[in-house]
Motif scaffolding. Structure first.
Motif, PDB file in Angstrom:
ATOM      1  N   SER A  63     -43.359   8.273  13.173  1.00 53.02           N
ATOM      2  CA  SER A  63     -42.487   7.308  13.857  1.00 53.02           C
ATOM      3  C   SER A  63     -41.458   6.675  12.933  1.00 53.02           C
ATOM      4  CB  SER A  63     -43.318   6.237  14.556  1.00 53.02           C
ATOM      5  OG  SER A  63     -44.040   5.492  13.621  1.00 53.02           O
ATOM      6  N   LEU A  64     -41.733   6.614  11.636  1.00 57.87           N
ATOM      7  CA  LEU A  64     -40.775   6.011  10.695  1.00 57.87           C
ATOM      8  C   LEU A  64     -39.834   7.034  10.070  1.00 57.87           C
ATOM      9  CD1 LEU A  64     -43.042   3.373   8.918  1.00 57.87           C
ATOM     10  CD2 LEU A  64     -41.384   3.009  10.762  1.00 57.87           C
ATOM     11  N   GLU A  65     -39.989   8.287  10.427  1.00 56.92           N
ATOM     12  CA  GLU A  65     -39.131   9.344   9.869  1.00 56.92           C
ATOM     13  C   GLU A  65     -37.652   9.077  10.142  1.00 56.92           C
ATOM     14  OE1 GLU A  65     -38.847  14.197  10.036  1.00 56.92           O
ATOM     15  OE2 GLU A  65     -40.638  13.201  10.768  1.00 56.92           O
ATOM     16  N   ALA A  66     -37.338   8.469  11.278  1.00 57.30           N
ATOM     17  CA  ALA A  66     -35.942   8.182  11.635  1.00 57.30           C
ATOM     18  C   ALA A  66     -35.343   7.068  10.782  1.00 57.30           C
ATOM     19  CB  ALA A  66     -35.852   7.792  13.111  1.00 57.30           C
ATOM     20  N   PHE A  67     -36.199   6.331  10.049  1.00 60.08           N
ATOM     21  CA  PHE A  67     -35.748   5.191   9.253  1.00 60.08           C
ATOM     22  C   PHE A  67     -36.160   5.387   7.795  1.00 60.08           C
ATOM     23  CE2 PHE A  67     -36.968   3.753  13.510  1.00 60.08           C
ATOM     24  CZ  PHE A  67     -35.720   3.380  13.988  1.00 60.08           C
ATOM     25  N   PRO A  68     -35.420   6.201   7.060  1.00 59.35           N
ATOM     26  CA  PRO A  68     -35.801   6.463   5.666  1.00 59.35           C
ATOM     27  C   PRO A  68     -35.658   5.241   4.758  1.00 59.35           C
ATOM     28  CG  PRO A  68     -33.704   7.477   6.153  1.00 59.35           C
ATOM     29  CD  PRO A  68     -34.223   6.942   7.447  1.00 59.35           C
ATOM     30  N   VAL A  69     -34.918   4.242   5.203  1.00 55.14           N
ATOM     31  CA  VAL A  69     -34.761   3.018   4.424  1.00 55.14           C
ATOM     32  C   VAL A  69     -35.606   1.935   5.094  1.00 55.14           C
ATOM     33  CG1 VAL A  69     -33.142   1.280   3.596  1.00 55.14           C
ATOM     34  CG2 VAL A  69     -32.448   3.683   3.701  1.00 55.14           C
ATOM     35  N   ARG A  70     -36.620   1.456   4.344  1.00 53.15           N
ATOM     36  CA  ARG A  70     -37.524   0.431   4.875  1.00 53.15           C
ATOM     37  C   ARG A  70     -37.793  -0.593   3.778  1.00 53.15           C
ATOM     38  NH1 ARG A  70     -39.701   5.408   6.604  1.00 53.15           N
ATOM     39  NH2 ARG A  70     -41.212   5.489   4.911  1.00 53.15           N
ATOM     40  N   GLN A  71     -37.943  -1.839   4.199  1.00 55.97           N
ATOM     41  CA  GLN A  71     -38.224  -2.889   3.220  1.00 55.97           C
ATOM     42  C   GLN A  71     -39.020  -3.996   3.905  1.00 55.97           C
ATOM     43  OE1 GLN A  71     -34.834  -4.897   1.496  1.00 55.97           O
ATOM     44  NE2 GLN A  71     -35.945  -5.166  -0.422  1.00 55.97           N
ATOM     45  N   HIS A  72     -40.339  -3.880   3.852  1.00 56.49           N
ATOM     46  CA  HIS A  72     -41.197  -4.915   4.429  1.00 56.49           C
ATOM     47  C   HIS A  72     -41.292  -6.097   3.471  1.00 56.49           C
ATOM     48  CE1 HIS A  72     -42.373  -1.529   6.887  1.00 56.49           C
ATOM     49  NE2 HIS A  72     -42.888  -2.394   7.727  1.00 56.49           N
ATOM     50  N   LEU A  73     -40.963  -7.252   3.957  1.00 53.95           N
ATOM     51  CA  LEU A  73     -41.064  -8.478   3.174  1.00 53.95           C
ATOM     52  C   LEU A  73     -42.217  -9.276   3.767  1.00 53.95           C
ATOM     53  CD1 LEU A  73     -37.249  -9.232   3.130  1.00 53.95           C
ATOM     54  CD2 LEU A  73     -38.589  -8.033   1.398  1.00 53.95           C
ATOM     55  N   ILE A  74     -43.284  -9.439   3.010  1.00 51.01           N
ATOM     56  CA  ILE A  74     -44.473 -10.134   3.488  1.00 51.01           C
ATOM     57  C   ILE A  74     -44.551 -11.463   2.746  1.00 51.01           C
ATOM     58  CG2 ILE A  74     -46.971 -10.047   3.730  1.00 51.01           C
ATOM     59  CD1 ILE A  74     -46.752  -7.034   3.942  1.00 51.01           C
ATOM     60  N   VAL A  75     -44.436 -12.559   3.507  1.00 48.73           N
ATOM     61  CA  VAL A  75     -44.300 -13.892   2.910  1.00 48.73           C
ATOM     62  C   VAL A  75     -45.274 -14.870   3.566  1.00 48.73           C
ATOM     63  CG1 VAL A  75     -41.860 -13.495   2.340  1.00 48.73           C
ATOM     64  CG2 VAL A  75     -42.461 -14.550   4.515  1.00 48.73           C
ATOM     65  N   ASN A  76     -45.291 -16.100   3.043  1.00 50.61           N
ATOM     66  CA  ASN A  76     -46.148 -17.168   3.586  1.00 50.61           C
ATOM     67  C   ASN A  76     -47.593 -16.705   3.703  1.00 50.61           C
ATOM     68  OD1 ASN A  76     -43.784 -18.648   3.824  1.00 50.61           O
ATOM     69  ND2 ASN A  76     -43.509 -18.131   5.973  1.00 50.61           N
ATOM     70  N   ARG A  77     -48.098 -16.125   2.631  1.00 50.26           N
ATOM     71  CA  ARG A  77     -49.457 -15.581   2.621  1.00 50.26           C
ATOM     72  C   ARG A  77     -50.472 -16.714   2.564  1.00 50.26           C
ATOM     73  NH1 ARG A  77     -48.810 -10.115  -0.940  1.00 50.26           N
ATOM     74  NH2 ARG A  77     -46.630  -9.829  -0.506  1.00 50.26           N
ATOM     75  N   LEU A 116     -59.561 -12.993   4.257  1.00 52.92           N
ATOM     76  CA  LEU A 116     -58.642 -12.887   5.384  1.00 52.92           C
ATOM     77  C   LEU A 116     -57.292 -13.413   4.912  1.00 52.92           C
ATOM     78  CD1 LEU A 116     -58.016 -12.366   8.383  1.00 52.92           C
ATOM     79  CD2 LEU A 116     -58.709 -14.720   8.832  1.00 52.92           C
ATOM     80  N   VAL A 117     -56.274 -12.595   5.085  1.00 52.95           N
ATOM     81  CA  VAL A 117     -54.913 -12.994   4.726  1.00 52.95           C
ATOM     82  C   VAL A 117     -54.088 -12.977   5.998  1.00 52.95           C
ATOM     83  CG1 VAL A 117     -52.847 -12.456   3.369  1.00 52.95           C
ATOM     84  CG2 VAL A 117     -55.122 -11.961   2.434  1.00 52.95           C
ATOM     85  N   GLN A 118     -53.437 -14.083   6.276  1.00 56.66           N
ATOM     86  CA  GLN A 118     -52.445 -14.116   7.349  1.00 56.66           C
ATOM     87  C   GLN A 118     -51.100 -14.319   6.688  1.00 56.66           C
ATOM     88  OE1 GLN A 118     -53.395 -16.841  10.479  1.00 56.66           O
ATOM     89  NE2 GLN A 118     -55.037 -15.538  11.199  1.00 56.66           N
ATOM     90  N   ALA A 119     -50.140 -13.487   7.061  1.00 56.41           N
ATOM     91  CA  ALA A 119     -48.831 -13.539   6.415  1.00 56.41           C
ATOM     92  C   ALA A 119     -47.752 -13.179   7.418  1.00 56.41           C
ATOM     93  CB  ALA A 119     -48.794 -12.571   5.235  1.00 56.41           C
ATOM     94  N   ASP A 120     -46.603 -13.801   7.268  1.00 54.67           N
ATOM     95  CA  ASP A 120     -45.445 -13.470   8.089  1.00 54.67           C
ATOM     96  C   ASP A 120     -44.718 -12.301   7.452  1.00 54.67           C
ATOM     97  OD1 ASP A 120     -45.980 -15.612   9.799  1.00 54.67           O
ATOM     98  OD2 ASP A 120     -44.817 -16.992   8.564  1.00 54.67           O
ATOM     99  N   TYR A 121     -44.029 -11.533   8.282  1.00 53.33           N
ATOM    100  CA  TYR A 121     -43.266 -10.411   7.740  1.00 53.33           C
ATOM    101  C   TYR A 121     -41.899 -10.330   8.409  1.00 53.33           C
ATOM    102  CZ  TYR A 121     -44.071  -7.654  11.969  1.00 53.33           C
ATOM    103  OH  TYR A 121     -44.079  -7.208  13.274  1.00 53.33           O
ATOM    104  N   VAL A 122     -40.951  -9.784   7.666  1.00 52.98           N
ATOM    105  CA  VAL A 122     -39.647  -9.370   8.176  1.00 52.98           C
ATOM    106  C   VAL A 122     -39.489  -7.933   7.718  1.00 52.98           C
ATOM    107  CG1 VAL A 122     -37.154  -9.719   8.106  1.00 52.98           C
ATOM    108  CG2 VAL A 122     -38.700 -11.686   8.041  1.00 52.98           C
TER     109      VAL A 122
END
Length: 167
Positions: A73-87, A103-109
């Motif tokens: 499913s991610l093949e169409a998007f070769p550029v990816r950058q998950h930012l995981i914050v507020n851990r 248990l880690v809860q974190a926001d992502y963009v």
């Protein structure tokens, strides 16, 4: 009265070391997805580890089947950058666990991009955000993911991205 300060310091140091190790697993998770390193992704999970991407239009299942779905499913998007914050990290020991848990809860963009013609900069793709829950277990090989649940809260597609993605 006995001096408990050295013991307290050892416990605090162990907690800091666990926090750093757990944080490293979450970072390794994001990097594995961004780099498309599905072997590394699978290696972050316990043998019975599961991931749930249903809120983002994906699947729920074992790490191997989810890695295969992500690769496709991610093949169409070769550029990816998950930012995981507020851990937010919480440690505990559950009665039925073989070891310590976290248990880690974190926001992502998660901005993604389409491949550009001629090797130029990537064309903007969709951007989404939400919250992830990571359940971890301390194993003989260190901390491993037992569960990842992604809860997408929003998604934005740039002009033309839906058409380019066939949407």
């Amino acid at each position: 009265m006995p001096n408990t300060e050295p013991m307290t310091q050892r416990v605090e140091l162990a907690t800091v070391m666990d926090r750093l190790a757990v944080d490293g697993v979450v970072t390794d998770y994001a990097v594995a997805v961004d780099d498309g390193d599905w072997e590394a992704y699978r290696g972050l999970f316990t043998p019975d580890g599961r991931a749930d991407y249903r809120s983002a239009g994906g699947i729920e299942g074992g790490a191997g089947s989810v890695a295969a779905w992500l690769a496709e499913s991610l093949e169409a998007f070769p550029v990816r950058q998950h930012l995981i914050v507020n851990r937010r990290v919480r440690f505990g020991v559950l009665e039925r666990d073989a070891g310590d848990t976290a248990l880690v809860q974190a926001d992502y963009v998660s901005p993604m991009g389409f491949a550009a013609a001629g090797g130029g900069p990537a064309a903007p793709g969709p951007v989404s955000g939400g919250r992830c829950s990571f359940g971890l277990l301390r194993t003989e090989d260190g901390w491993r993911l037992r569960e990842v649940v992604v809860r997408e809260k929003w998604r934005r597609s740039p002009q033309g991205a839906q058409a380019a993605a066939g949407g």
